[in-house]
Design an enzyme around this catalytic site. Structure first.
Site, short mmCIF file in Angstrom:
data_model
loop_
_atom_site.label_atom_id
_atom_site.label_comp_id
_atom_site.label_asym_id
_atom_site.label_seq_id
_atom_site.Cartn_x
_atom_site.Cartn_y
_atom_site.Cartn_z
CG ASP A 22 7.96 4.83 -2.09
OD1 ASP A 22 8.06 3.83 -1.36
OD2 ASP A 22 7.37 5.87 -1.73
CD GLU A 178 2.00 0.15 0.44
OE1 GLU A 178 1.19 1.06 0.66
OE2 GLU A 178 2.98 -0.10 1.18
#
Length: 503
Positions: A22, A178
């Site tokens: 991420d 997302e």
């Protein structure tokens, strides 16, 4: 002679190997900073620095105090901190992240990204994960979360204004929109998201609009990055963030995995940080080639940082790369009790326990060797390759004996035992990646555990299939962490040595 890569020579990708998922990136002058998810580990959110987007050095952890990071003892593995966004605005660094096991969405600030970072600013009005920050021309701050929805906030207080509004959420019916990031580039606001889930169908898509609230027009070439349905050696590509290079070019950092072995392929290092070039066609970004050995950017590269492979525990505090599940109380982990040694005092009775005393570093190479000198005279402990409480291999020492233990799901067994001389002993774990698949069921690597004899030779006690310490078997979002632990009494470690084994 300088080891600085010459322009045009290939560079290694991932640029930050191992369990560093991420990625979020920002630029401040000539410097680049990057943050990653850390999940159940403390300290949280590692922070990296680079001058060339290629060579990264960890300079700290944003959440390194218990007042910043509350992870209860019952925090699940792969719980904790999800998907930070790191931004530089108005002379300050801003970090927003979701603690799914505690405080929800929280925001931190710093003048120096190496720290210290502030105590958390809580955002009770921001609901959802993967929060992003973006500022309009008039200073308005927009927070966008997975789903995808957006709300205006005051980042200094955490106050929200108005109701969240839905934005573009990717392809119709696509799974898990997302990781939103909002940018002002040229005459458009761009909304970059991940979709398809973080497994093999992961990808990155983008839309654009004239205002930060949209409406947003999707790119006709979406997804702009995905390796779904291919045999590319880098899979699960997604969760990207854009940044401009020193020559005005554009680049994307994103996560990916490197599966090995037979079918279906197993990745063991977790999701890693990769880099790819970006060009613009008709005001849309086009992601260039993603390769394990990619072409170097067209600017001078900095001298690669020399990362120590050995820690002699001579400093009063642990180096920034050491992490522990959920918490690390000073009374259970210290380098101050015995000079030049790491002292671990047991809490949990084994590595199956969520409160085990464990200090580890991320496995960053497909093949590697780790060694540790342990003195178990006052207790029981050793060295472990850990994925979570239910998936780990360890070699454990007590006075006069070592054991190899394996936990695979509901099964726990003693694999091998071996007598040793009473006193300190050198434990050794070697991970050897599978290079040639001769059977479709062949695992990704072999984990060999043993001791060193008086002459330093490796006495292998067990060689275990690495697939059982993989995400495809265990599930979750993390990667392997290798380190030292104590399961009874007090255990001392004189040094810890980690080194890659080259292909």
């Amino acid at each position: 002679m300088s080891s600085t890569p010459e322009r045009g020579n290939p560079i290694s990708n991932p640029v930050i190997p191992g369990f560093h998922p991420d990625p979020s990136i920002c630029r401040a002058g000539e410097d680049y900073y990057l943050a990653c998810s850390s999940f159940e580990y403390f300290p949280g959110v590692p922070i990296f620095h680079s001058r060339d987007l290629v060579h990264w050095t960890q300079i700290g952890n944003a959440l390194d105090r218990p007042s910043q990071l509350r992870l209860p003892p019952d925090t699940n593995s792969s719980g904790g901190l999800y998907a930070p966004t790191l931004r530089y605005h108005d002379g300050r660094f801003w970090l927003i992240v979701t603690n799914v096991s505690g405080d929800g969405n929280v925001l931190f600030t710093a003048t120096d990204p190496a720290g210290p970072w502030s105590d958390p600013i809580r955002l009770p009005g921001v609901h959802g994960i993967d929060p992003d920050l973006a500022w309009d021309d008039d200073g308005t701050c927009w927070c966008t979360v997975a789903g995808v929805s957006q709300v205006r906030i005051d980042p200094r207080t955490g106050e929200t204004f108005g109701e969240p509004r839905r934005l573009w959420s990717g392809a119709p019916g696509a799974k898990a929109p997302e990781a939103p990031h909002l940018y002002r580039i040229g005459g458009y606001w761009y909304l970059l998201i991940a979709e398809g889930g973080t497994e093999r169908c992961h990808g990155v898509s983008i839309a654009r609009g004239r205002t930060p609230a949209g409406p947003f027009e999707p790119c006709p070439a979406n997804p702009i990055l995905t390796h779904r349905g291919t045999d590319h050696p880098i899979q699960n590509t997604g969760h990207g963030d854009l940044v401009q290079g020193p020559d005005g070019s554009w680049w994307m950092v994103f996560l990916g995995v490197r599966p090995h072995g037979g079918t279906p392929g197993w990745h063991v290092l977790g999701r890693e940080t990769f880099l790819a070039p970006v060009t613009w066609v008709d005001d849309w970004p086009v992601v260039g080639e993603v390769s394990p050995a990619m072409a170097a950017p067209p600017w001078p590269l900095q001298e690669p940082a020399v990362v120590p492979v050995r820690d002699d525990f001579d400093l009063s505090e642990l180096a920034v790369g050491w992490i522990s599940p959920r918490s690390r109380p000073a009374q259970n982990c210290t380098t101050k009790e015995r000079a030049g040694w790491l002292t671990l005092r047991a809490r949990g009775e084994s590595l199956d326990d969520s409160e085990v005393t464990f200090v580890g570093r991320r496995q960053q190479h497909l093949s590697c060797r780790t060694r540790v000198l342990v003195d178990p005279a006052e207790g029981r402990g050793g060295m472990v390759v850990r994925l979570d409480e239910e998936h780990h291999y360890e070699i454990e020492a007590t006075p006069g004996q070592v054991q190899v233990l394996a936990r695979i799901g509901p099964l726990r067994s003693v694999v091998a035992s071996h007598p040793t001389a009473v006193g300190p002993v050198v434990l050794r774990i070697e991970v050897t990646a599978t290079r040639q698949v001769t059977d479709a069921r062949q695992g990704p690597d072999t984990v060999s555990l043993g001791v060193e004899d008086a002459k330093g030779a490796f006495v292998e006690l067990a060689a275990l299939d690495g697939r059982y310490l993989s995400t495809e078997v265990a599930g979750g979002f993390t990667g392997r962490v290798i380190g030292a632990y104590a399961s009874a009494g007090t255990v001392h470690f004189d040094w810890f040595d980690y080194e890659p084994i080259e292909d």
